[in-house]
Design a protein around this motif. Structure first.
Motif, PDB file in Angstrom:
ATOM      1  N   GLY A  30       2.647  10.660  -0.624  1.00  0.00           N
ATOM      2  CA  GLY A  30       2.450  10.565   0.826  1.00  0.00           C
ATOM      3  C   GLY A  30       3.623  11.161   1.594  1.00  0.00           C
ATOM      4  N   ARG A  31       3.415  11.381   2.886  1.00  0.00           N
ATOM      5  CA  ARG A  31       4.509  11.904   3.725  1.00  0.00           C
ATOM      6  C   ARG A  31       5.622  10.860   3.792  1.00  0.00           C
ATOM      7  NH1 ARG A  31       1.587  14.059   9.134  1.00  0.00           N
ATOM      8  NH2 ARG A  31       3.527  15.158   9.494  1.00  0.00           N
ATOM      9  N   PHE A  32       6.818  11.320   4.014  1.00  0.00           N
ATOM     10  CA  PHE A  32       7.993  10.460   4.174  1.00  0.00           C
ATOM     11  C   PHE A  32       8.384   9.761   2.855  1.00  0.00           C
ATOM     12  CE2 PHE A  32       5.648  10.720   8.125  1.00  0.00           C
ATOM     13  CZ  PHE A  32       6.605  11.278   8.950  1.00  0.00           C
ATOM     14  N   ILE A  45       0.858  -1.194   0.000  1.00  0.00           N
ATOM     15  CA  ILE A  45       0.000   0.000   0.000  1.00  0.00           C
ATOM     16  C   ILE A  45       0.891   1.239   0.000  1.00  0.00           C
ATOM     17  CG2 ILE A  45      -1.698   1.315   1.347  1.00  0.00           C
ATOM     18  CD1 ILE A  45      -2.635  -1.311   2.609  1.00  0.00           C
ATOM     19  N   ASP A  46       0.571   2.200  -0.844  1.00  0.00           N
ATOM     20  CA  ASP A  46       1.320   3.466  -0.823  1.00  0.00           C
ATOM     21  C   ASP A  46       0.428   4.590  -1.321  1.00  0.00           C
ATOM     22  OD1 ASP A  46       4.501   4.225  -0.571  1.00  0.00           O
ATOM     23  OD2 ASP A  46       3.399   5.612  -1.848  1.00  0.00           O
ATOM     24  N   LEU A  47       0.463   5.681  -0.605  1.00  0.00           N
ATOM     25  CA  LEU A  47      -0.316   6.855  -0.976  1.00  0.00           C
ATOM     26  C   LEU A  47       0.523   7.723  -1.908  1.00  0.00           C
ATOM     27  CD1 LEU A  47      -2.838   8.681  -0.354  1.00  0.00           C
ATOM     28  CD2 LEU A  47      -1.500   9.641   1.524  1.00  0.00           C
ATOM     29  N   PRO A  48       0.026   8.007  -3.143  1.00  0.00           N
ATOM     30  CA  PRO A  48       0.820   8.878  -4.020  1.00  0.00           C
ATOM     31  C   PRO A  48       1.130  10.203  -3.315  1.00  0.00           C
ATOM     32  CG  PRO A  48      -1.011   7.910  -5.218  1.00  0.00           C
ATOM     33  CD  PRO A  48      -1.212   7.544  -3.769  1.00  0.00           C
TER      34      PRO A  48
HETATM   35  C1  SAM Z   1      10.032   5.528   3.899  1.00  0.00           C
HETATM   36  S1  SAM Z   1       9.009   5.259   2.547  1.00  0.00           S
HETATM   37  C2  SAM Z   1       8.906   3.494   2.432  1.00  0.00           C
HETATM   38  C3  SAM Z   1      10.209   2.857   2.074  1.00  0.00           C
HETATM   39  C4  SAM Z   1      10.110   1.431   1.552  1.00  0.00           C
HETATM   40  N1  SAM Z   1       9.416   0.564   2.499  1.00  0.00           N
HETATM   41  C5  SAM Z   1      11.480   0.868   1.305  1.00  0.00           C
HETATM   42  O1  SAM Z   1      12.336   0.905   2.216  1.00  0.00           O
HETATM   43  O2  SAM Z   1      11.711   0.375   0.184  1.00  0.00           O
HETATM   44  C6  SAM Z   1       7.411   5.674   3.145  1.00  0.00           C
HETATM   45  C7  SAM Z   1       6.300   5.545   2.101  1.00  0.00           C
HETATM   46  O3  SAM Z   1       5.049   5.569   2.791  1.00  0.00           O
HETATM   47  C8  SAM Z   1       4.104   6.276   2.019  1.00  0.00           C
HETATM   48  N2  SAM Z   1       3.038   6.783   2.905  1.00  0.00           N
HETATM   49  C9  SAM Z   1       3.082   7.798   3.793  1.00  0.00           C
HETATM   50  N3  SAM Z   1       1.897   7.969   4.398  1.00  0.00           N
HETATM   51  C10 SAM Z   1       1.082   7.013   3.891  1.00  0.00           C
HETATM   52  C11 SAM Z   1      -0.278   6.656   4.101  1.00  0.00           C
HETATM   53  N4  SAM Z   1      -1.053   7.324   4.994  1.00  0.00           N
HETATM   54  N5  SAM Z   1      -0.806   5.636   3.391  1.00  0.00           N
HETATM   55  C12 SAM Z   1      -0.049   4.949   2.495  1.00  0.00           C
HETATM   56  N6  SAM Z   1       1.252   5.225   2.254  1.00  0.00           N
HETATM   57  C13 SAM Z   1       1.806   6.239   2.939  1.00  0.00           C
HETATM   58  C14 SAM Z   1       4.912   7.393   1.355  1.00  0.00           C
HETATM   59  O4  SAM Z   1       4.280   7.818   0.172  1.00  0.00           O
HETATM   60  C15 SAM Z   1       6.257   6.698   1.102  1.00  0.00           C
HETATM   61  O5  SAM Z   1       6.322   6.199  -0.219  1.00  0.00           O
END
Ligand code: SAM
Length: 202
Positions: free
Chosen positions: A70-72, A65-68
């Motif tokens: 999204g934060r972080f 799951i990923d929010l386009p």
């Molecule tokens: C640190 S990255 C993930 C890194 C990944 N797991 C890796 O190490 O390959 C955080 C991801 O979470 C997503 N994200 C943040 N808030 C979210 C939400 N409420 N729902 C879904 N995705 C979210 C962001 O868009 C971002 O792509």
């Protein structure tokens, strides 16, 4: 493939992880029964997703799951075709591009799971205290007894004030027996204290 090599390649494919920490997690996962059903929250550019595909059984169901925007996310590129290409031929993948905190997203996951339970839940999405708590409370109920719940970024992050996984993790570990994988020394990205993987057996 060795655990170290798997961790190295996962980082090569974009995982935002410390090599030593990820290597230890891979070691731990290799000792467990094969993963047949995996949920990841936070796909970013697919680095950890690549790793779950490698470690899971040849017929596993994997959901990310990923929010386009999204934060972080920090500008990491999402390429659906690339992520779909990481699966083994008989694995099934569902990529859900929605907010993990939304009940609609949870319903979508239920459809995908079709009453099956998760062997691994990896939480690495919204790193705020409320965000990580919601992900844990919302999705941990789909993990089977004896399955694993892993949270990334349980170390205190000096430089990113809204990264508050450590605050939630410190509460969680009072109530459960956990394993902490933290390499305090290595800081290849110059972020100060960061990372850390928290593992909880349900
Ligand atoms: C640190 S990255 C993930 C890194 C990944 N797991 C890796 O190490 O390959 C955080 C991801 O979470 C997503 N994200 C943040 N808030 C979210 C939400 N409420 N729902 C879904 N995705 C979210 C962001 O868009 C971002 O792509």
């Amino acid at each position: 493939m060795t655990s170290e090599k798997l961790a190295e390649l996962s980082i090569f494919y974009g995982a935002v992880q410390k090599n030593k920490e990820l290597t230890q997690l891979v070691d731990l996962l290799k000792q467990k029964p094969k993963l047949n059903n995996v949920l990841e929250i936070g796909s970013a550019s697919g680095g950890t997703f690549w790793l779950w595909c490698q470690l899971a059984s040849s017929t596993a169901q994997l959901t990310s799951i990923d929010l386009p925007l999204g934060r972080f996310n920090n500008g990491r590129t999402y390429n659906e075709k690339l992520l779909l290409g990481y699966k083994k031929p008989n694995q099934t993948v569902s990529l859900i591009r929605k907010n993990s905190h939304s009940p609609k997203t949870e319903s979508k996951l239920c459809e995908v799971l079709n009453e099956k339970e998760l062997d691994l839940l990896f939480i690495d999405g919204d790193h705020t205290y409320e965000g990580v708590k919601d992900d844990y409370n919302r999705y941990s109920k789909y993990v089977k007894n004896g399955g694993l719940i892993v949270l990334h970024d349980i170390a205190h992050h000096d430089q990113v004030k809204d990264c508050q996984v450590d605050k939630f993790w410190n509460e969680l570990k009072q109530q459960h027996s956990v394993v902490e994988i933290i390499d305090p020394e290595y800081d290849d990205r110059g972020w100060g204290s960061w990372g850390g993987l928290g593992v909880l057996v349900k």
